[in-house]
Design a protein around this motif. Structure first.
Motif, PDB file in Angstrom:
ATOM      1  N   VAL A  44      -9.460 -13.197 -11.221  1.00 60.66           N
ATOM      2  CA  VAL A  44      -8.553 -14.164 -11.837  1.00 60.66           C
ATOM      3  C   VAL A  44      -7.134 -13.615 -11.898  1.00 60.66           C
ATOM      4  CG1 VAL A  44      -8.005 -15.300 -14.032  1.00 60.66           C
ATOM      5  CG2 VAL A  44     -10.353 -15.302 -13.160  1.00 60.66           C
ATOM      6  N   LYS A  45      -7.008 -12.324 -12.203  1.00 59.71           N
ATOM      7  CA  LYS A  45      -5.688 -11.704 -12.307  1.00 59.71           C
ATOM      8  C   LYS A  45      -4.975 -11.639 -10.963  1.00 59.71           C
ATOM      9  CE  LYS A  45      -3.491  -7.304 -13.419  1.00 59.71           C
ATOM     10  NZ  LYS A  45      -3.725  -5.892 -13.813  1.00 59.71           N
ATOM     11  N   GLU A  46      -5.709 -11.369  -9.888  1.00 59.84           N
ATOM     12  CA  GLU A  46      -5.102 -11.095  -8.585  1.00 59.84           C
ATOM     13  C   GLU A  46      -4.955 -12.319  -7.692  1.00 59.84           C
ATOM     14  OE1 GLU A  46      -3.786  -8.368  -7.555  1.00 59.84           O
ATOM     15  OE2 GLU A  46      -4.399  -6.994  -9.148  1.00 59.84           O
ATOM     16  N   SER A  47      -5.724 -13.385  -7.938  1.00 58.74           N
ATOM     17  CA  SER A  47      -5.762 -14.497  -6.983  1.00 58.74           C
ATOM     18  C   SER A  47      -5.768 -15.847  -7.674  1.00 58.74           C
ATOM     19  CB  SER A  47      -7.000 -14.365  -6.092  1.00 58.74           C
ATOM     20  OG  SER A  47      -7.268 -15.550  -5.390  1.00 58.74           O
ATOM     21  N   LYS A  48      -4.843 -16.700  -7.285  1.00 62.82           N
ATOM     22  CA  LYS A  48      -4.812 -18.057  -7.829  1.00 62.82           C
ATOM     23  C   LYS A  48      -6.050 -18.825  -7.392  1.00 62.82           C
ATOM     24  CE  LYS A  48      -1.929 -22.213  -8.120  1.00 62.82           C
ATOM     25  NZ  LYS A  48      -3.091 -23.110  -7.936  1.00 62.82           N
ATOM     26  N   TYR A  49      -6.506 -18.583  -6.155  1.00 57.44           N
ATOM     27  CA  TYR A  49      -7.686 -19.284  -5.646  1.00 57.44           C
ATOM     28  C   TYR A  49      -8.890 -19.000  -6.543  1.00 57.44           C
ATOM     29  CZ  TYR A  49     -11.659 -20.365  -2.593  1.00 57.44           C
ATOM     30  OH  TYR A  49     -12.824 -20.857  -2.089  1.00 57.44           O
ATOM     31  N   PHE A  50      -9.137 -17.736  -6.850  1.00 56.66           N
ATOM     32  CA  PHE A  50     -10.294 -17.391  -7.678  1.00 56.66           C
ATOM     33  C   PHE A  50     -10.074 -17.812  -9.127  1.00 56.66           C
ATOM     34  CE2 PHE A  50     -11.063 -14.336  -4.174  1.00 56.66           C
ATOM     35  CZ  PHE A  50     -12.352 -14.738  -3.839  1.00 56.66           C
ATOM     36  N   ALA A  51      -8.809 -17.776  -9.576  1.00 55.70           N
ATOM     37  CA  ALA A  51      -8.538 -18.235 -10.940  1.00 55.70           C
ATOM     38  C   ALA A  51      -8.913 -19.700 -11.086  1.00 55.70           C
ATOM     39  CB  ALA A  51      -7.064 -18.020 -11.274  1.00 55.70           C
ATOM     40  N   ASP A  52      -8.611 -20.504 -10.072  1.00 56.48           N
ATOM     41  CA  ASP A  52      -8.971 -21.922 -10.108  1.00 56.48           C
ATOM     42  C   ASP A  52     -10.482 -22.100 -10.024  1.00 56.48           C
ATOM     43  OD1 ASP A  52      -6.319 -22.606 -10.266  1.00 56.48           O
ATOM     44  OD2 ASP A  52      -6.095 -23.023  -8.109  1.00 56.48           O
ATOM     45  N   ARG A  53     -11.108 -21.355  -9.118  1.00 53.88           N
ATOM     46  CA  ARG A  53     -12.548 -21.527  -8.918  1.00 53.88           C
ATOM     47  C   ARG A  53     -13.367 -21.084 -10.132  1.00 53.88           C
ATOM     48  NH1 ARG A  53     -14.586 -22.137  -3.730  1.00 53.88           N
ATOM     49  NH2 ARG A  53     -16.513 -22.460  -4.888  1.00 53.88           N
ATOM     50  N   LEU A  54     -12.865 -20.112 -10.877  1.00 52.30           N
ATOM     51  CA  LEU A  54     -13.611 -19.594 -12.026  1.00 52.30           C
ATOM     52  C   LEU A  54     -13.156 -20.206 -13.352  1.00 52.30           C
ATOM     53  CD1 LEU A  54     -13.748 -15.837 -10.978  1.00 52.30           C
ATOM     54  CD2 LEU A  54     -15.639 -17.475 -10.939  1.00 52.30           C
ATOM     55  N   SER A  55     -12.270 -21.187 -13.282  1.00 51.13           N
ATOM     56  CA  SER A  55     -11.774 -21.821 -14.507  1.00 51.13           C
ATOM     57  C   SER A  55     -12.760 -22.871 -15.002  1.00 51.13           C
ATOM     58  CB  SER A  55     -10.413 -22.463 -14.252  1.00 51.13           C
ATOM     59  OG  SER A  55     -10.537 -23.570 -13.372  1.00 51.13           O
ATOM     60  N   ASP A  56     -12.603 -23.236 -16.254  1.00 49.21           N
ATOM     61  CA  ASP A  56     -13.482 -24.259 -16.846  1.00 49.21           C
ATOM     62  C   ASP A  56     -13.263 -25.626 -16.226  1.00 49.21           C
ATOM     63  OD1 ASP A  56     -14.554 -22.364 -18.521  1.00 49.21           O
ATOM     64  OD2 ASP A  56     -13.091 -22.750 -20.125  1.00 49.21           O
ATOM     65  N   ARG A 112      -2.366 -12.739   5.878  1.00 47.99           N
ATOM     66  CA  ARG A 112      -2.819 -14.121   6.078  1.00 47.99           C
ATOM     67  C   ARG A 112      -3.834 -14.524   5.003  1.00 47.99           C
ATOM     68  NH1 ARG A 112      -1.963 -13.356  11.930  1.00 47.99           N
ATOM     69  NH2 ARG A 112      -3.790 -12.009  11.987  1.00 47.99           N
ATOM     70  N   VAL A 113      -4.757 -13.622   4.711  1.00 47.67           N
ATOM     71  CA  VAL A 113      -5.772 -13.919   3.703  1.00 47.67           C
ATOM     72  C   VAL A 113      -5.140 -13.970   2.316  1.00 47.67           C
ATOM     73  CG1 VAL A 113      -7.902 -13.103   2.624  1.00 47.67           C
ATOM     74  CG2 VAL A 113      -7.599 -12.912   5.106  1.00 47.67           C
ATOM     75  N   ALA A 114      -4.196 -13.064   2.041  1.00 45.23           N
ATOM     76  CA  ALA A 114      -3.545 -13.030   0.728  1.00 45.23           C
ATOM     77  C   ALA A 114      -2.781 -14.316   0.467  1.00 45.23           C
ATOM     78  CB  ALA A 114      -2.608 -11.820   0.666  1.00 45.23           C
ATOM     79  N   VAL A 115      -2.137 -14.854   1.501  1.00 39.31           N
ATOM     80  CA  VAL A 115      -1.433 -16.136   1.351  1.00 39.31           C
ATOM     81  C   VAL A 115      -2.439 -17.254   1.111  1.00 39.31           C
ATOM     82  CG1 VAL A 115      -0.016 -17.842   2.554  1.00 39.31           C
ATOM     83  CG2 VAL A 115       0.570 -15.418   2.705  1.00 39.31           C
ATOM     84  N   LYS A 116      -3.515 -17.235   1.840  1.00 35.40           N
ATOM     85  CA  LYS A 116      -4.556 -18.258   1.709  1.00 35.40           C
ATOM     86  C   LYS A 116      -5.166 -18.258   0.298  1.00 35.40           C
ATOM     87  CE  LYS A 116      -9.285 -19.061   3.411  1.00 35.40           C
ATOM     88  NZ  LYS A 116     -10.301 -18.571   4.383  1.00 35.40           N
ATOM     89  N   LEU A 117      -5.395 -17.057  -0.258  1.00 33.93           N
ATOM     90  CA  LEU A 117      -6.051 -16.952  -1.562  1.00 33.93           C
ATOM     91  C   LEU A 117      -5.057 -16.890  -2.721  1.00 33.93           C
ATOM     92  CD1 LEU A 117      -8.893 -14.380  -0.716  1.00 33.93           C
ATOM     93  CD2 LEU A 117      -8.990 -16.885  -0.698  1.00 33.93           C
ATOM     94  N   GLY A 118      -3.752 -16.915  -2.389  1.00 35.03           N
ATOM     95  CA  GLY A 118      -2.739 -16.890  -3.440  1.00 35.03           C
ATOM     96  C   GLY A 118      -2.724 -15.584  -4.204  1.00 35.03           C
ATOM     97  N   CYS A 119      -2.408 -14.488  -3.505  1.00 33.68           N
ATOM     98  CA  CYS A 119      -2.429 -13.152  -4.098  1.00 33.68           C
ATOM     99  C   CYS A 119      -1.033 -12.546  -4.059  1.00 33.68           C
ATOM    100  CB  CYS A 119      -3.406 -12.247  -3.361  1.00 33.68           C
ATOM    101  SG  CYS A 119      -5.015 -12.988  -3.059  1.00 33.68           S
ATOM    102  N   PRO A 120      -0.171 -12.812  -5.051  1.00 33.81           N
ATOM    103  CA  PRO A 120       1.230 -12.400  -4.979  1.00 33.81           C
ATOM    104  C   PRO A 120       1.443 -10.902  -4.872  1.00 33.81           C
ATOM    105  CG  PRO A 120       0.662 -13.228  -7.178  1.00 33.81           C
ATOM    106  CD  PRO A 120      -0.473 -13.572  -6.282  1.00 33.81           C
ATOM    107  N   ARG A 121       0.639 -10.098  -5.570  1.00 32.36           N
ATOM    108  CA  ARG A 121       0.848  -8.659  -5.517  1.00 32.36           C
ATOM    109  C   ARG A 121       0.552  -8.115  -4.130  1.00 32.36           C
ATOM    110  NH1 ARG A 121      -1.697  -3.534  -7.388  1.00 32.36           N
ATOM    111  NH2 ARG A 121      -3.708  -4.588  -7.521  1.00 32.36           N
ATOM    112  N   ILE A 122      -0.513  -8.579  -3.502  1.00 34.49           N
ATOM    113  CA  ILE A 122      -0.870  -8.108  -2.163  1.00 34.49           C
ATOM    114  C   ILE A 122       0.124  -8.636  -1.135  1.00 34.49           C
ATOM    115  CG2 ILE A 122      -2.638  -8.183  -0.364  1.00 34.49           C
ATOM    116  CD1 ILE A 122      -4.730  -8.229  -2.571  1.00 34.49           C
ATOM    117  N   ILE A 123       0.570  -9.862  -1.313  1.00 33.50           N
ATOM    118  CA  ILE A 123       1.596 -10.408  -0.405  1.00 33.50           C
ATOM    119  C   ILE A 123       2.830  -9.525  -0.425  1.00 33.50           C
ATOM    120  CG2 ILE A 123       3.211 -12.325  -0.057  1.00 33.50           C
ATOM    121  CD1 ILE A 123       0.979 -14.207  -1.027  1.00 33.50           C
ATOM    122  N   ALA A 124       3.291  -9.155  -1.626  1.00 31.31           N
ATOM    123  CA  ALA A 124       4.496  -8.327  -1.753  1.00 31.31           C
ATOM    124  C   ALA A 124       4.311  -6.970  -1.086  1.00 31.31           C
ATOM    125  CB  ALA A 124       4.838  -8.150  -3.233  1.00 31.31           C
ATOM    126  N   VAL A 125       3.137  -6.373  -1.253  1.00 33.98           N
ATOM    127  CA  VAL A 125       2.872  -5.067  -0.634  1.00 33.98           C
ATOM    128  C   VAL A 125       2.876  -5.187   0.887  1.00 33.98           C
ATOM    129  CG1 VAL A 125       1.114  -3.278  -0.313  1.00 33.98           C
ATOM    130  CG2 VAL A 125       1.633  -4.118  -2.609  1.00 33.98           C
TER     131      VAL A 125
END
Length: 440
Positions: A44-56, A112-125
């Protein structure tokens, strides 16, 4: 999904089944199905995709192995990059994340995967890594095919590929031009040759437009620099003439002459592209007698022969410009150039051929067959522009010469025969038409 406060304090490792609460199921169309035991607070912290999927608010929640299960579909070639991204979620220090990128291709896959899963920290790195490391040509093409569609957050990667503003292009062009026409110490000759090659490349229209437009400012600066180069060449020729008269042999000056000739040959290419070769042609015409006197006084040792070949190559460019009307010279100068250079070229061809056969491994003594063809075509073109009486003298001498094989003036001879035969009829017809028009 609500996360317990103490859960954040527990050090977690990907694949640690006892502490995991989520299974990330990576699936491909080829049937591959990989399970990775992960931790929801990290996903949830690292990825918007997983944050959405694991949300209520997510409508359905799959259960696998008594854990929440999130399925991620991907292409087979991207599966390893998905695994790498999930592993990077567990890396705390950005420096360690950069080390894991290890290579442009791998970093692009992760990005490419980081953009797809919405991972800002990994994108920046990934952006920091790609922006900093060198690229191979194939990698550069892949970056151009990948990065532009990812949005503004990855634009820094393209900074080295952006077009340079015209002012900066002009600045580097002029700096390279001055260096390319200078006389630097011998250790810098390779850099000088590189500058010459790149200047020619900047002005060449190939699959892309020239790097800069040759306006009047550029043309004037090129002409100024080439004039300085020619003045240096002229001074060297005068010095060598004095050496000949005083029976002095200076190998260093002959080496300098060869170097200057190589620069002048390059200058011909640049001046031709910019359509400002007239002054060069006129200067070469004026200097031709002195130059021929120098090179004819020397023997046929390799260094002298190399210099003669350079003289031939530059002369070919000059005669070509005259022969095809790029530069218009008076009749007397065209005739002078033919009478001076035709005998020189005629004796050089068999000499070069014989030496080349004896020294097959010495590529510096070979001359491109196109140069010989260019010389021959230029002579024919110039001869056909001369008065018929001058053509007669040149062709008679050519037919009497034992070395008639080169240059082959057959085309000029055939045109001379045709013109001579029909000359009276043509002139008579023109005279009759003129008298008729006058009477009317």
């Amino acid at each position: 999904m609500e996360i317990a406060p103490n859960e954040l304090k527990i050090p977690s490792k990907i694949g640690d089944r006892p502490t995991s609460d989520v299974v990330v199921r990576l699936r491909t169309q080829d049937g591959r199905d990989d399970w990775l035991y992960c931790h929801s607070h990290i996903l949830v912290k690292e990825s918007k995709y997983f944050a959405d999927r694991l949300s209520d608010s997510w409508p359905t929640c799959q259960i696998l192995d008594s854990r929440n299960c999130v399925e991620v579909y991907c292409e087979e070639p991207e599966l390893d990059s998905h695994v790498n991204v999930l592993r990077l979620f567990y890396v705390i220090a950005d420096g360690l994340m950069t080390e894991i990128c290890h290579g442009v291709k791998n970093a692009l896959g992760i990005l490419r995967v980081a953009v797809k899963l919405g991972c800002p920290r990994i994108i920046a790195v990934c952006v920091d890594y790609l922006e900093a490391v060198p690229w191979e040509e194939a990698e550069e093409e892949e970056i151009l095919n990948t990065i532009p569609s990812m949005g503004s957050k990855v634009e820094p990667v393209l900074a080295r590929l952006l077009p340079v503003n015209p002012t900066a292009v002009m600045k580097i062009f002029l700096a390279a031009l001055q260096f390319a026409t200078s006389s630097p110490p011998s250790p810098l000759n390779d850099l000088k040759h590189t500058a010459q090659e790149q200047l020619e490349y900047m002005l060449t229209e190939d699959d892309d437009a020239p790097l800069l437009t040759a306006d009047e400012e550029i043309k004037l600066e090129v002409m100024r620099c080439v004039k300085k180069l020619f003045d240096r060449f002229n001074s060297l020729v005068e010095s060598l003439l004095c050496d000949i008269q005083e029976s002095i042999s200076d190998a260093g000056k002959m080496q300098s002459l060869h170097s200057c000739l190589a620069d002048l040959l390059w200058a011909c290419q640049i001046l031709g592209k910019l359509e400002i070769i007239r002054d060069f042609v006129c200067s070469w015409t004026e200097l031709s007698v002195k130059l021929v006197n120098i090179v004819q006084q020397k023997d046929t040792e390799n260094q002298i022969l190399k210099t003669k070949l350079k003289v031939l190559e530059v002369t070919a460019k000059v005669l070509e410009a005259v022969g095809y009307g790029i530069v218009v010279l008076p009749t007397v100068k065209r005739l002078h150039m033919v009478k001076l250079w035709l005998p020189f070229v005629r004796t050089m061809k068999p000499l070069v051929d014989s030496v080349s056969e004896e020294t097959e491994d010495d590529l510096t003594l070979k001359i491109d067959s196109e140069v010989w063809q260019s010389l021959e075509s230029a002579f024919v073109a110039i001869i056909l522009t001369l008065p018929s009486v001058d053509q007669t003298d040149i062709l008679t001498e050519w037919l009497d010469n034992q070395q008639v094989r080169y240059p082959d003036l057959t085309e000029a001879f055939e045109v001379w025969c045709y013109r001579s035969k029909v000359a009276k009829r043509r002139l008579a017809t023109l005279g009759e038409e003129h008298n008729t028009a006058k009477a009317v």
